[in-house]
Motif scaffolding. Structure first.
Motif, PDB file in Angstrom:
ATOM      1  N   GLU A 249      35.470   9.460   4.926  1.00  0.00           N
ATOM      2  CA  GLU A 249      36.827   9.741   4.460  1.00  0.00           C
ATOM      3  C   GLU A 249      37.364  10.883   5.310  1.00  0.00           C
ATOM      4  O   GLU A 249      36.812  11.973   5.258  1.00  0.00           O
ATOM      5  CB  GLU A 249      36.822  10.127   2.983  1.00  0.00           C
ATOM      6  N   PRO A 250      38.348  10.632   6.167  1.00  0.00           N
ATOM      7  CA  PRO A 250      39.152   9.407   6.262  1.00  0.00           C
ATOM      8  C   PRO A 250      38.351   8.223   6.809  1.00  0.00           C
ATOM      9  O   PRO A 250      37.456   8.396   7.640  1.00  0.00           O
ATOM     10  CB  PRO A 250      40.285   9.810   7.214  1.00  0.00           C
ATOM     11  N   ALA A 251      38.720   7.039   6.349  1.00  0.00           N
ATOM     12  CA  ALA A 251      37.956   5.837   6.677  1.00  0.00           C
ATOM     13  C   ALA A 251      37.963   5.528   8.168  1.00  0.00           C
ATOM     14  O   ALA A 251      37.000   4.978   8.706  1.00  0.00           O
ATOM     15  CB  ALA A 251      38.510   4.651   5.893  1.00  0.00           C
ATOM     16  N   GLY A 252      39.054   5.876   8.865  1.00  0.00           N
ATOM     17  CA  GLY A 252      39.167   5.567  10.273  1.00  0.00           C
ATOM     18  C   GLY A 252      38.170   6.289  11.150  1.00  0.00           C
ATOM     19  O   GLY A 252      37.941   5.891  12.296  1.00  0.00           O
ATOM     20  N   THR A 253      37.556   7.336  10.640  1.00  0.00           N
ATOM     21  CA  THR A 253      36.573   8.095  11.414  1.00  0.00           C
ATOM     22  C   THR A 253      35.247   7.355  11.507  1.00  0.00           C
ATOM     23  O   THR A 253      34.476   7.570  12.445  1.00  0.00           O
ATOM     24  CB  THR A 253      36.349   9.476  10.775  1.00  0.00           C
ATOM     25  N   GLY A 254      34.962   6.518  10.547  1.00  0.00           N
ATOM     26  CA  GLY A 254      33.657   5.870  10.483  1.00  0.00           C
ATOM     27  C   GLY A 254      33.739   4.381  10.672  1.00  0.00           C
ATOM     28  O   GLY A 254      34.784   3.849  11.059  1.00  0.00           O
ATOM     29  N   PRO A 255      32.612   3.712  10.381  1.00  0.00           N
ATOM     30  CA  PRO A 255      31.362   4.293   9.868  1.00  0.00           C
ATOM     31  C   PRO A 255      30.627   5.081  10.946  1.00  0.00           C
ATOM     32  O   PRO A 255      30.827   4.854  12.132  1.00  0.00           O
ATOM     33  CB  PRO A 255      30.554   3.066   9.431  1.00  0.00           C
ATOM     34  N   LEU A 256      29.783   6.019  10.488  1.00  0.00           N
ATOM     35  CA  LEU A 256      28.989   6.837  11.395  1.00  0.00           C
ATOM     36  C   LEU A 256      27.509   6.567  11.161  1.00  0.00           C
ATOM     37  O   LEU A 256      27.064   6.503  10.011  1.00  0.00           O
ATOM     38  CB  LEU A 256      29.277   8.326  11.166  1.00  0.00           C
ATOM     39  N   THR A 257      26.772   6.424  12.239  1.00  0.00           N
ATOM     40  CA  THR A 257      25.330   6.198  12.156  1.00  0.00           C
ATOM     41  C   THR A 257      24.605   7.462  12.606  1.00  0.00           C
ATOM     42  O   THR A 257      24.869   7.981  13.693  1.00  0.00           O
ATOM     43  CB  THR A 257      24.894   5.025  13.052  1.00  0.00           C
ATOM     44  N   ILE A 258      23.730   7.978  11.761  1.00  0.00           N
ATOM     45  CA  ILE A 258      22.995   9.199  12.084  1.00  0.00           C
ATOM     46  C   ILE A 258      21.928   8.876  13.133  1.00  0.00           C
ATOM     47  O   ILE A 258      21.101   7.981  12.945  1.00  0.00           O
ATOM     48  CB  ILE A 258      22.345   9.797  10.827  1.00  0.00           C
ATOM     49  N   GLU A 259      21.973   9.603  14.219  1.00  0.00           N
ATOM     50  CA  GLU A 259      20.999   9.413  15.287  1.00  0.00           C
ATOM     51  C   GLU A 259      19.822  10.367  15.139  1.00  0.00           C
ATOM     52  O   GLU A 259      18.665   9.965  15.221  1.00  0.00           O
ATOM     53  CB  GLU A 259      21.673   9.623  16.645  1.00  0.00           C
ATOM     54  N   THR A 260      20.118  11.640  14.930  1.00  0.00           N
ATOM     55  CA  THR A 260      19.063  12.636  14.745  1.00  0.00           C
ATOM     56  C   THR A 260      19.503  13.647  13.696  1.00  0.00           C
ATOM     57  O   THR A 260      20.697  13.824  13.437  1.00  0.00           O
ATOM     58  CB  THR A 260      18.747  13.406  16.046  1.00  0.00           C
ATOM     59  N   GLY A 261      18.519  14.301  13.110  1.00  0.00           N
ATOM     60  CA  GLY A 261      18.787  15.369  12.156  1.00  0.00           C
ATOM     61  C   GLY A 261      17.705  16.426  12.247  1.00  0.00           C
ATOM     62  O   GLY A 261      16.547  16.112  12.494  1.00  0.00           O
ATOM     63  N   ARG A 262      18.087  17.667  12.081  1.00  0.00           N
ATOM     64  CA  ARG A 262      17.115  18.756  12.094  1.00  0.00           C
ATOM     65  C   ARG A 262      17.688  19.923  11.313  1.00  0.00           C
ATOM     66  O   ARG A 262      18.902  20.024  11.101  1.00  0.00           O
ATOM     67  CB  ARG A 262      16.778  19.192  13.520  1.00  0.00           C
ATOM     68  N   VAL A 263      16.798  20.800  10.877  1.00  0.00           N
ATOM     69  CA  VAL A 263      17.214  22.002  10.155  1.00  0.00           C
ATOM     70  C   VAL A 263      17.154  23.181  11.104  1.00  0.00           C
ATOM     71  O   VAL A 263      16.141  23.399  11.785  1.00  0.00           O
ATOM     72  CB  VAL A 263      16.309  22.247   8.925  1.00  0.00           C
ATOM     73  N   HIS A 264      18.239  23.935  11.166  1.00  0.00           N
ATOM     74  CA  HIS A 264      18.321  25.114  12.039  1.00  0.00           C
ATOM     75  C   HIS A 264      18.884  26.272  11.234  1.00  0.00           C
ATOM     76  O   HIS A 264      19.986  26.191  10.694  1.00  0.00           O
ATOM     77  CB  HIS A 264      19.222  24.821  13.237  1.00  0.00           C
ATOM     78  N   SER A 265      18.093  27.341  11.124  1.00  0.00           N
ATOM     79  CA  SER A 265      18.513  28.528  10.366  1.00  0.00           C
ATOM     80  C   SER A 265      18.933  28.171   8.956  1.00  0.00           C
ATOM     81  O   SER A 265      19.927  28.692   8.427  1.00  0.00           O
ATOM     82  CB  SER A 265      19.640  29.268  11.100  1.00  0.00           C
ATOM     83  N   GLY A 266      18.194  27.245   8.340  1.00  0.00           N
ATOM     84  CA  GLY A 266      18.457  26.876   6.958  1.00  0.00           C
ATOM     85  C   GLY A 266      19.593  25.895   6.768  1.00  0.00           C
ATOM     86  O   GLY A 266      19.934  25.558   5.633  1.00  0.00           O
ATOM     87  N   ARG A 267      20.169  25.400   7.839  1.00  0.00           N
ATOM     88  CA  ARG A 267      21.294  24.470   7.730  1.00  0.00           C
ATOM     89  C   ARG A 267      20.955  23.152   8.427  1.00  0.00           C
ATOM     90  O   ARG A 267      20.335  23.139   9.488  1.00  0.00           O
ATOM     91  CB  ARG A 267      22.556  25.082   8.358  1.00  0.00           C
ATOM     92  N   LEU A 268      21.370  22.044   7.809  1.00  0.00           N
ATOM     93  CA  LEU A 268      21.125  20.737   8.386  1.00  0.00           C
ATOM     94  C   LEU A 268      22.102  20.469   9.525  1.00  0.00           C
ATOM     95  O   LEU A 268      23.320  20.648   9.379  1.00  0.00           O
ATOM     96  CB  LEU A 268      21.274  19.653   7.318  1.00  0.00           C
ATOM     97  N   LEU A 269      21.551  20.046  10.654  1.00  0.00           N
ATOM     98  CA  LEU A 269      22.349  19.637  11.800  1.00  0.00           C
ATOM     99  C   LEU A 269      22.147  18.146  12.022  1.00  0.00           C
ATOM    100  O   LEU A 269      21.013  17.653  12.013  1.00  0.00           O
ATOM    101  CB  LEU A 269      21.937  20.396  13.063  1.00  0.00           C
ATOM    102  N   LEU A 270      23.247  17.413  12.236  1.00  0.00           N
ATOM    103  CA  LEU A 270      23.177  15.986  12.499  1.00  0.00           C
ATOM    104  C   LEU A 270      23.851  15.664  13.832  1.00  0.00           C
ATOM    105  O   LEU A 270      24.797  16.341  14.240  1.00  0.00           O
ATOM    106  CB  LEU A 270      23.876  15.189  11.393  1.00  0.00           C
ATOM    107  N   ARG A 271      23.347  14.614  14.465  1.00  0.00           N
ATOM    108  CA  ARG A 271      24.035  14.034  15.614  1.00  0.00           C
ATOM    109  C   ARG A 271      24.247  12.559  15.307  1.00  0.00           C
ATOM    110  O   ARG A 271      23.345  11.874  14.824  1.00  0.00           O
ATOM    111  CB  ARG A 271      23.222  14.191  16.899  1.00  0.00           C
ATOM    112  N   PHE A 272      25.454  12.078  15.592  1.00  0.00           N
ATOM    113  CA  PHE A 272      25.806  10.690  15.306  1.00  0.00           C
ATOM    114  C   PHE A 272      25.834   9.878  16.595  1.00  0.00           C
ATOM    115  O   PHE A 272      26.150  10.404  17.673  1.00  0.00           O
ATOM    116  CB  PHE A 272      27.167  10.608  14.618  1.00  0.00           C
ATOM    117  N   GLU A 273      25.517   8.610  16.469  1.00  0.00           N
ATOM    118  CA  GLU A 273      25.573   7.730  17.629  1.00  0.00           C
ATOM    119  C   GLU A 273      26.985   7.724  18.209  1.00  0.00           C
ATOM    120  O   GLU A 273      27.974   7.623  17.491  1.00  0.00           O
ATOM    121  CB  GLU A 273      25.174   6.303  17.229  1.00  0.00           C
ATOM    122  N   GLY A 274      27.070   7.859  19.522  1.00  0.00           N
ATOM    123  CA  GLY A 274      28.364   7.841  20.204  1.00  0.00           C
ATOM    124  C   GLY A 274      29.056   9.187  20.274  1.00  0.00           C
ATOM    125  O   GLY A 274      30.093   9.309  20.938  1.00  0.00           O
ATOM    126  N   VAL A 275      28.518  10.195  19.615  1.00  0.00           N
ATOM    127  CA  VAL A 275      29.109  11.538  19.658  1.00  0.00           C
ATOM    128  C   VAL A 275      28.242  12.378  20.585  1.00  0.00           C
ATOM    129  O   VAL A 275      27.125  12.742  20.239  1.00  0.00           O
ATOM    130  CB  VAL A 275      29.174  12.169  18.251  1.00  0.00           C
TER     131      VAL A 275
END
Length: 210
Positions: A40-66
């Motif tokens: 939401e907004p719908a036009g941004t997605g759908p997004l596919t999670i490529e990788t995820g990791r925790v850095h300094s207590g916060r979740l970081l994600l990378r999406f396919e194509g970004v």
């Protein structure tokens, strides 16, 4: 059924990673690599999670194509939405998905009607039920075991034992959900805290201690 499970925050680094404000108590399930999420907004997605990791207590994600900071920054404030089976229940019996509790009747131990749950607000300190009373006013009920004594999903009701002043005498406890959300935004104007608020918050709640 769709549930908001996260909100994208600022870009992190130059390779397309983003910080994420988690809105679910099951990030490993909802936000793992390979997960495909509506947006939401719908036009941004759908997004596919490529990788995820925790850095300094916060979740970081990378999406396919970004792949760069500009593309990541363009996603800022996008809500991530997961498709969830309505019959699915949390593993912990003391936890409930928001949709299980919405519209339940709230009564006292003697059966006196208080109202019905119209919203659930997830604050850093505790979860709150926003209850609409028969006269149209609203009262905020902390979801703690000393106050919420019974949740009967079959009977579609919640029994509470409110302390003196919570229901009738304390104006400080009577507010709209918008007021509660506004106070949270003032405390965390960037919207990057680990806890969300209102209906795009954590997809389930747990009874806490007072």
């Amino acid at each position: 059924m769709q549930l908001v499970v996260a909100r994208i925050g600022r870009a992190h680094g130059i390779k397309g990673e983003v910080t994420v404000e988690v809105r679910t108590d099951e990030p490993e399930l909802r936000l793992g690599p390979g997960a495909v999420l509506a947006t939401e907004p719908a036009g941004t997605g759908p997004l596919t999670i490529e990788t995820g990791r925790v850095h300094s207590g916060r979740l970081l994600l990378r999406f396919e194509g970004v792949r760069d900071r500009s593309a990541a920054e363009a996603l800022r404030n996008t809500l991530l939405i997961a498709e969830v089976d309505p019959a699915e229940l949390p593993d912990d019996p003391e936890e409930f998905y928001d949709h299980q509790l919405m519209d339940l009747d709230v009564v006292l131990g003697d059966g006196t009607e208080i109202g019905r749950i119209t919203e659930i607000s997830h604050l850093p300190s505790q979860d709150l039920f926003i209850v609409e009373r028969p006269d149209g006013s609203e009262v905020m009920i902390p979801f703690v075991e000393e106050i919420v004594t019974e949740i009967d999903l079959e009977e579609q009701r919640i029994v509470i034992a409110p302390p003196p002043g919570l229901i009738d005498e304390s104006e400080a406890e009577v507010a709209s959900a918008r007021d509660a959300e506004g106070a949270e935004e003032d405390a965390d104007p960037a919207g990057t805290g680990e806890d969300g608020a209102r209906k795009d918050a954590s997809d389930h709640v747990q009874k806490g201690d007072a």
